[in-house]
Enzyme design. Structure first.
Site, PDB file in Angstrom:
ATOM      1  N   ASP A 103      71.724  17.766  27.291  1.00 20.08           N
ATOM      2  CA  ASP A 103      72.245  16.936  26.129  1.00 20.08           C
ATOM      3  C   ASP A 103      72.678  18.181  24.865  1.00 20.08           C
ATOM      4  O   ASP A 103      73.039  17.611  23.796  1.00 20.08           O
ATOM      5  CB  ASP A 103      71.075  16.069  25.307  1.00 20.08           C
ATOM      6  CG  ASP A 103      69.905  16.827  25.129  1.00 20.08           C
ATOM      7  OD1 ASP A 103      69.598  18.070  25.850  1.00 20.08           O
ATOM      8  OD2 ASP A 103      68.995  16.469  24.479  1.00 20.08           O
ATOM      9  N   GLU A 118      58.816  27.524  26.289  1.00 22.44           N
ATOM     10  CA  GLU A 118      59.780  28.813  26.227  1.00 22.44           C
ATOM     11  C   GLU A 118      58.884  30.262  26.181  1.00 22.44           C
ATOM     12  O   GLU A 118      59.221  31.013  27.086  1.00 22.44           O
ATOM     13  CB  GLU A 118      60.691  28.929  25.034  1.00 22.44           C
ATOM     14  CG  GLU A 118      61.740  27.529  25.134  1.00 22.44           C
ATOM     15  CD  GLU A 118      61.183  26.423  24.380  1.00 22.44           C
ATOM     16  OE1 GLU A 118      60.002  26.315  24.375  1.00 22.44           O
ATOM     17  OE2 GLU A 118      61.792  25.549  24.165  1.00 22.44           O
TER      18      GLU A 118
HETATM   19  C1  UGA Z   1      63.306  20.590  23.442  1.00 28.16           C
HETATM   20  C2  UGA Z   1      63.770  21.857  24.271  1.00 28.16           C
HETATM   21  O1  UGA Z   1      65.032  21.833  24.071  1.00 28.16           O
HETATM   22  C3  UGA Z   1      63.734  21.293  25.715  1.00 28.16           C
HETATM   23  O2  UGA Z   1      64.245  22.591  26.455  1.00 28.16           O
HETATM   24  C4  UGA Z   1      62.372  21.502  26.217  1.00 28.16           C
HETATM   25  O3  UGA Z   1      62.006  21.181  27.471  1.00 28.16           O
HETATM   26  C5  UGA Z   1      61.644  20.279  25.373  1.00 28.16           C
HETATM   27  O4  UGA Z   1      62.053  20.301  24.079  1.00 28.16           O
HETATM   28  C6  UGA Z   1      60.030  20.359  25.675  1.00 28.16           C
HETATM   29  O5  UGA Z   1      59.291  20.753  24.901  1.00 28.16           O
HETATM   30  O6  UGA Z   1      59.735  19.825  26.821  1.00 28.16           O
HETATM   31  P1  UGA Z   1      64.329  17.906  23.713  1.00 28.16           P
HETATM   32  O7  UGA Z   1      65.934  18.018  23.265  1.00 28.16           O
HETATM   33  O8  UGA Z   1      63.140  17.409  22.989  1.00 28.16           O
HETATM   34  O9  UGA Z   1      64.297  19.550  23.713  1.00 28.16           O
HETATM   35  O10 UGA Z   1      64.182  17.659  25.346  1.00 28.16           O
HETATM   36  P2  UGA Z   1      65.113  16.787  26.137  1.00 28.16           P
HETATM   37  O11 UGA Z   1      66.602  17.081  25.979  1.00 28.16           O
HETATM   38  O12 UGA Z   1      64.690  15.551  26.168  1.00 28.16           O
HETATM   39  O13 UGA Z   1      64.672  17.268  27.605  1.00 28.16           O
HETATM   40  C7  UGA Z   1      64.975  18.374  28.403  1.00 28.16           C
HETATM   41  C8  UGA Z   1      65.694  18.390  29.435  1.00 28.16           C
HETATM   42  O14 UGA Z   1      64.801  17.654  30.473  1.00 28.16           O
HETATM   43  C9  UGA Z   1      66.885  17.992  29.335  1.00 28.16           C
HETATM   44  O15 UGA Z   1      67.965  18.068  30.145  1.00 28.16           O
HETATM   45  C10 UGA Z   1      66.768  16.429  29.942  1.00 28.16           C
HETATM   46  O16 UGA Z   1      67.686  15.630  30.733  1.00 28.16           O
HETATM   47  C11 UGA Z   1      65.510  16.770  31.106  1.00 28.16           C
HETATM   48  N1  UGA Z   1      64.651  15.568  31.540  1.00 28.16           N
HETATM   49  C12 UGA Z   1      64.129  14.659  29.894  1.00 28.16           C
HETATM   50  C13 UGA Z   1      64.338  14.905  32.405  1.00 28.16           C
HETATM   51  O17 UGA Z   1      64.588  15.869  33.403  1.00 28.16           O
HETATM   52  N2  UGA Z   1      63.497  14.056  32.581  1.00 28.16           N
HETATM   53  C14 UGA Z   1      62.870  13.344  31.391  1.00 28.16           C
HETATM   54  O18 UGA Z   1      62.334  12.236  31.735  1.00 28.16           O
HETATM   55  C15 UGA Z   1      63.283  13.667  30.156  1.00 28.16           C
HETATM   56 MN    MN Z   2      67.517  18.134  24.260  1.00 31.45          MN
END
Ligand code: UGA
Ligand code: MN
Length: 349
Positions: free
Chosen positions: A208, A295
């Site tokens: 995203d 991280e």
């Molecule tokens: C923040 C960080 O930018 C992420 O890299 C980190 O993994 C996350 O917090 C965390 O603390 O776990 P955020 O924007 O809240 O990011 O996270 P998302 O963008 O919703 O998810 C990170 C990645 O995991 C995305 O590429 C998303 O597609 C993937 N994801 C999310 C999954 O593969 N499965 C899920 O159920 C949700």
């Molecule tokens: Mn994100």
């Protein structure tokens, strides 16, 4: 001659003069009308001619504009090649390695849009290998097709987040870590398939975020771990390492959100040298860490703060943004689904 006959004679003479005069005048009027018509036709023809010429000139000027823009972009490109700005982009430096970007992704209405945006940015990067890991039991046709159509070098994997770690539909996103299972699956693939003699860098590219092409040129400079600013994250316009210009070292971080984290950076704010990951085969992401510490968890297993390599002009440039796509409102679609008439029947969105 009587007086009356004189009058008659006089009136005859006058009428014949008048008719002569009328006849002469009609010729003049006819001539004038004729001249006017001819003039009008000539004028009309003239206008048409100028109109044709104007159209021709417009075409020529249009072509000239196209040639000009084309010449301008060719010159710009040549300038970049000559001055070496595009060195990495054109892969003129044989030492530059492969950029491995790891992207966790999961099924949702915006998934194809997100992956399309990413793939079309990544197409500009030479020596790029996209590792897409689906949060699903098996690879899905949508992602398979998107990757196959993309012209990119890629690896498609599937690694499902265990049920107890998966976010519920109404859970706030900080409640559970995202991407753990998927990033670990990609690290496993890297360690199983690459050798220490391979050159490269590993970057975690969430689906995203928004990436500038310039970020990838920075990544190619990474030896152990490179860091840079990330826009729109941690409650700030920019979260960034504080870089000392004189020594080009990281002195600290400007983070406000959980600033006590060992490495208070976002996942998009660093890349790891491939060798470092291959030499430290036990470094993984973990579910057993506090929210926001993913991280730090991986970086702590690889490096100390003083070894970080600040990039993007001593961390003064933003080349990546932590954008988060708003889930679309699909209430009308829900009504159609109930009627068995969904708008996307037979159409992949
Ligand atoms: C923040 C960080 O930018 C992420 O890299 C980190 O993994 C996350 O917090 C965390 O603390 O776990 P955020 O924007 O809240 O990011 O996270 P998302 O963008 O919703 O998810 C990170 C990645 O995991 C995305 O590429 C998303 O597609 C993937 N994801 C999310 C999954 O593969 N499965 C899920 O159920 C949700
Ligand atoms: Mn994100």
């Amino acid at each position: 001659m009587t007086y009356s006959s004189m009058l008659i004679h006089e009136s005859h003479r006058k009428s014949s003069m008048w008719s002569k005069f009328r006849c002469k005048n009609s010729w003049i009027v006819l001539f004038l009308i004729n001249a006017f018509v001819i003039q009008s036709i000539l004028y009309y023809k003239e206008i048409c001619k100028w109109d044709e010429i104007k159209q021709e000139i417009d075409i020529i000027m249009g072509n000239e504009r196209i040639t000009h823009t084309l010449a301008h972009s060719v010159l710009k490109r040549l300038h970049r090649i000559i001055t070496g700005v595009d060195k990495d982009k054109l892969n003129l430096d044989e030492n530059s390695g492969v950029i491995y970007a790891i992207t966790p992704t999961f099924v949702r209405p915006v998934q194809k849009a997100e992956l399309t945006r990413l793939s079309q940015t990544f197409m500009h990067i030479p020596n790029f290998h996209w590792i897409v890991v689906e949060d699903a039991p098996l690879e899905t046709p949508l992602v398979t097709k998107l990757l196959a159509d993309s012209d990119l070098t890629y690896t498609q994997l599937a690694a499902q987040t265990p049920k107890n770690y998966k976010l519920g539909r109404t859970d706030p996103n900080w409640k559970k870590p995202r991407g753990v299972e998927q990033r670990n699956a990609a690290l496993r693939w890297i360690r199983d398939n690459l050798k220490t003699s391979d050159k490269g860098v590993v970057f975690f590219a969430d689906d995203d975020n928004t990436y500038s092409i310039k970020l990838f040129n920075e990544m190619l400079k990474v030896k152990k771990v490179g860091v840079w600013p990330v826009g729109l994250v941690g409650g700030l316009m920019v979260e960034k390492p504080i870089c000392d210009n004189a020594t080009n070292k990281v002195l600290g971080f400007n983070s406000v959100w959980k600033p006590d984290r060992p490495f208070p950076v976002d996942m998009a704010g660093f890349a790891i040298g491939l060798n470092l990951l291959l030499e430290n085969r036990d470094a993984w992401f973990s579910y057993e860490v506090q929210g926001g510490y993913q991280e730090s968890a991986i970086l702590q297993q690889l490096i100390t703060k003083d070894q970080l390599e600040p990039l993007a002009d001593c961390c003064t440039k933003v080349y990546v943004w932590h954008t988060r796509t708003e889930p679309p409102l699909l209430n009308a679609e829900q009504m159609l689904i109930k009627k068995g008439k969904r708008s996307n029947a037979g159409i992949e969105v």
